[in-house]
Scaffold this motif. Sequence first.
Motif, short mmCIF file in Angstrom:
data_model
loop_
_atom_site.label_atom_id
_atom_site.label_comp_id
_atom_site.label_asym_id
_atom_site.label_seq_id
_atom_site.Cartn_x
_atom_site.Cartn_y
_atom_site.Cartn_z
N PHE A 142 -16.12 -49.37 18.24
CA PHE A 142 -16.00 -50.61 17.46
C PHE A 142 -14.92 -50.48 16.40
CE2 PHE A 142 -17.27 -53.60 14.10
CZ PHE A 142 -17.46 -54.76 14.85
N ALA A 143 -14.89 -49.34 15.69
CA ALA A 143 -13.89 -49.13 14.64
C ALA A 143 -12.48 -49.11 15.21
CB ALA A 143 -14.19 -47.83 13.89
N PHE A 144 -12.29 -48.41 16.32
CA PHE A 144 -10.96 -48.34 16.92
C PHE A 144 -10.53 -49.68 17.52
CE2 PHE A 144 -9.81 -43.63 17.81
CZ PHE A 144 -8.93 -43.66 16.74
N ALA A 145 -11.49 -50.47 18.02
CA ALA A 145 -11.14 -51.80 18.53
C ALA A 145 -10.65 -52.68 17.39
CB ALA A 145 -12.34 -52.43 19.23
N LEU A 146 -11.31 -52.62 16.24
CA LEU A 146 -10.85 -53.35 15.06
C LEU A 146 -9.45 -52.90 14.66
CD1 LEU A 146 -14.05 -53.35 12.81
CD2 LEU A 146 -12.90 -55.39 13.68
N ASP A 147 -9.27 -51.59 14.61
CA ASP A 147 -7.98 -51.03 14.21
C ASP A 147 -6.88 -51.45 15.18
OD1 ASP A 147 -6.12 -49.10 12.91
OD2 ASP A 147 -6.35 -48.04 14.80
N GLY A 148 -7.15 -51.33 16.47
CA GLY A 148 -6.14 -51.68 17.47
C GLY A 148 -5.77 -53.14 17.44
N ALA A 149 -6.78 -54.01 17.29
CA ALA A 149 -6.50 -55.44 17.26
C ALA A 149 -5.73 -55.82 15.99
CB ALA A 149 -7.81 -56.23 17.34
N VAL A 202 -7.83 -51.17 24.70
CA VAL A 202 -7.07 -49.96 25.04
C VAL A 202 -7.20 -48.91 23.95
CG1 VAL A 202 -4.72 -49.06 25.30
CG2 VAL A 202 -5.42 -51.08 26.58
N THR A 203 -7.08 -49.33 22.69
CA THR A 203 -7.21 -48.40 21.57
C THR A 203 -8.59 -47.75 21.55
OG1 THR A 203 -5.71 -49.81 20.30
CG2 THR A 203 -6.91 -48.14 19.09
N ALA A 204 -9.61 -48.56 21.83
CA ALA A 204 -10.98 -48.08 21.72
C ALA A 204 -11.41 -47.21 22.88
CB ALA A 204 -11.92 -49.28 21.60
N THR A 205 -10.86 -47.43 24.06
CA THR A 205 -11.36 -46.73 25.26
C THR A 205 -10.33 -45.81 25.91
OG1 THR A 205 -10.76 -48.55 26.75
CG2 THR A 205 -12.94 -48.63 25.74
N LEU A 238 -10.19 -59.40 6.69
CA LEU A 238 -10.07 -57.95 6.81
C LEU A 238 -8.77 -57.44 6.18
CD1 LEU A 238 -11.34 -57.51 10.49
CD2 LEU A 238 -12.54 -56.88 8.40
N THR A 239 -7.69 -58.20 6.32
CA THR A 239 -6.42 -57.73 5.77
C THR A 239 -6.38 -57.80 4.25
OG1 THR A 239 -5.52 -59.95 6.17
CG2 THR A 239 -5.04 -58.25 7.81
N ARG A 240 -7.34 -58.52 3.64
CA ARG A 240 -7.41 -58.53 2.18
C ARG A 240 -8.14 -57.31 1.64
NH1 ARG A 240 -8.20 -64.28 2.70
NH2 ARG A 240 -10.46 -64.02 2.55
N MET A 241 -8.80 -56.57 2.52
CA MET A 241 -9.45 -55.33 2.10
C MET A 241 -8.39 -54.30 1.74
SD MET A 241 -12.32 -55.03 5.10
CE MET A 241 -12.64 -53.32 4.65
N ALA A 242 -8.79 -53.32 0.92
CA ALA A 242 -7.87 -52.24 0.56
C ALA A 242 -7.72 -51.30 1.75
CB ALA A 242 -8.42 -51.47 -0.65
N ARG A 243 -6.49 -51.21 2.26
CA ARG A 243 -6.17 -50.32 3.36
C ARG A 243 -7.15 -50.45 4.54
NH1 ARG A 243 -2.52 -46.26 2.06
NH2 ARG A 243 -1.98 -46.09 -0.13
N LEU A 258 -6.65 -50.85 7.77
CA LEU A 258 -6.28 -50.07 8.95
C LEU A 258 -6.65 -48.60 8.76
CD1 LEU A 258 -2.85 -51.62 9.97
CD2 LEU A 258 -5.07 -51.94 11.06
N LEU A 259 -6.45 -48.09 7.54
CA LEU A 259 -6.79 -46.69 7.28
C LEU A 259 -8.29 -46.47 7.43
CD1 LEU A 259 -6.18 -43.83 6.30
CD2 LEU A 259 -6.36 -44.67 3.95
N VAL A 260 -9.09 -47.41 6.96
CA VAL A 260 -10.55 -47.28 7.05
C VAL A 260 -11.00 -47.22 8.49
CG1 VAL A 260 -12.75 -48.40 6.57
CG2 VAL A 260 -10.97 -48.38 4.81
N PHE A 261 -10.58 -48.22 9.28
CA PHE A 261 -11.05 -48.28 10.67
C PHE A 261 -10.46 -47.15 11.51
CE2 PHE A 261 -11.14 -52.99 9.56
CZ PHE A 261 -12.48 -52.94 9.22
N ASP A 262 -9.19 -46.82 11.26
CA ASP A 262 -8.56 -45.74 12.01
C ASP A 262 -9.23 -44.41 11.71
OD1 ASP A 262 -6.21 -44.90 13.73
OD2 ASP A 262 -5.86 -43.65 11.99
N THR A 263 -9.57 -44.18 10.45
CA THR A 263 -10.23 -42.92 10.07
C THR A 263 -11.61 -42.82 10.69
OG1 THR A 263 -9.01 -42.82 7.98
CG2 THR A 263 -11.03 -41.54 8.13
#
Length: 217
Positions: free
Chosen positions: A16-23, A43-46, A87-92, A94-99
């Motif tokens: 789920f986190a990587f799908a958010l990050d990839g999208a 693709v990012t998630a799987t 989501l893009t108004r959150m602080a970083r 992409l870093l959160v979901f990618d991590t």
Amino acid sequence: MSTAHLLLALDLAGVFAFALDGALTAMRRTTLDLFGVVALGVVTATGGGMLRDVLLGQLPPASLRTWYYLAVATLGALVAFRAHALLTRMARPLLVFDTLGLSLFAVTGAQVALEAGVGPGQAVLFGGLTAVGGGTLRDVLVRQVPGVLTGGLYAVPALVGAAVAVLGPLAGGRELAWALAGAAVCAGLRVGGVLRGWRAPRAPRATPHGPGEPEGG
């Protein structure tokens, strides 16, 4: 809940986190329609897990043997598409979901490899592959240099986290506890690398040879 079920829950959380990050990455770097955003999220998630399963000979890959991997990945990508402004108004974000994805996939990928019968060293490598494979495929599809090749701490945290998860139980203790410890170590190194600018050593830039100078040493 058994350890196997908890590890599955961690794996799906990583999906789920990587799908958010990839999208979100797809929407930031390209102008794709809904199908394109969902495709890159899936693709990012799987992708990393598919590469791992193919190399382990576990065919078809887990994400194609069950319904819930693709369903969770699609859900994550749809959430990102619908709520990208928030989501893009959150602080970083992409870093959160990618991590999260990187950390969880590093340890669950290593555990899958161990269950397939490979040795500890190979399991660590498979954990790293699971963690970075999907993001690498995503970057290739959007024509970007993969983050794993740019010198930032990305593959190293995944390998260290996988090593903690694999080697820790050999010293004693519960497998799940060491898996969580490995995920935490991976996350700490990844976030520290971004916030403090830690980088892997870079290769020196090659010096062009002058006319008539030999290219070999």
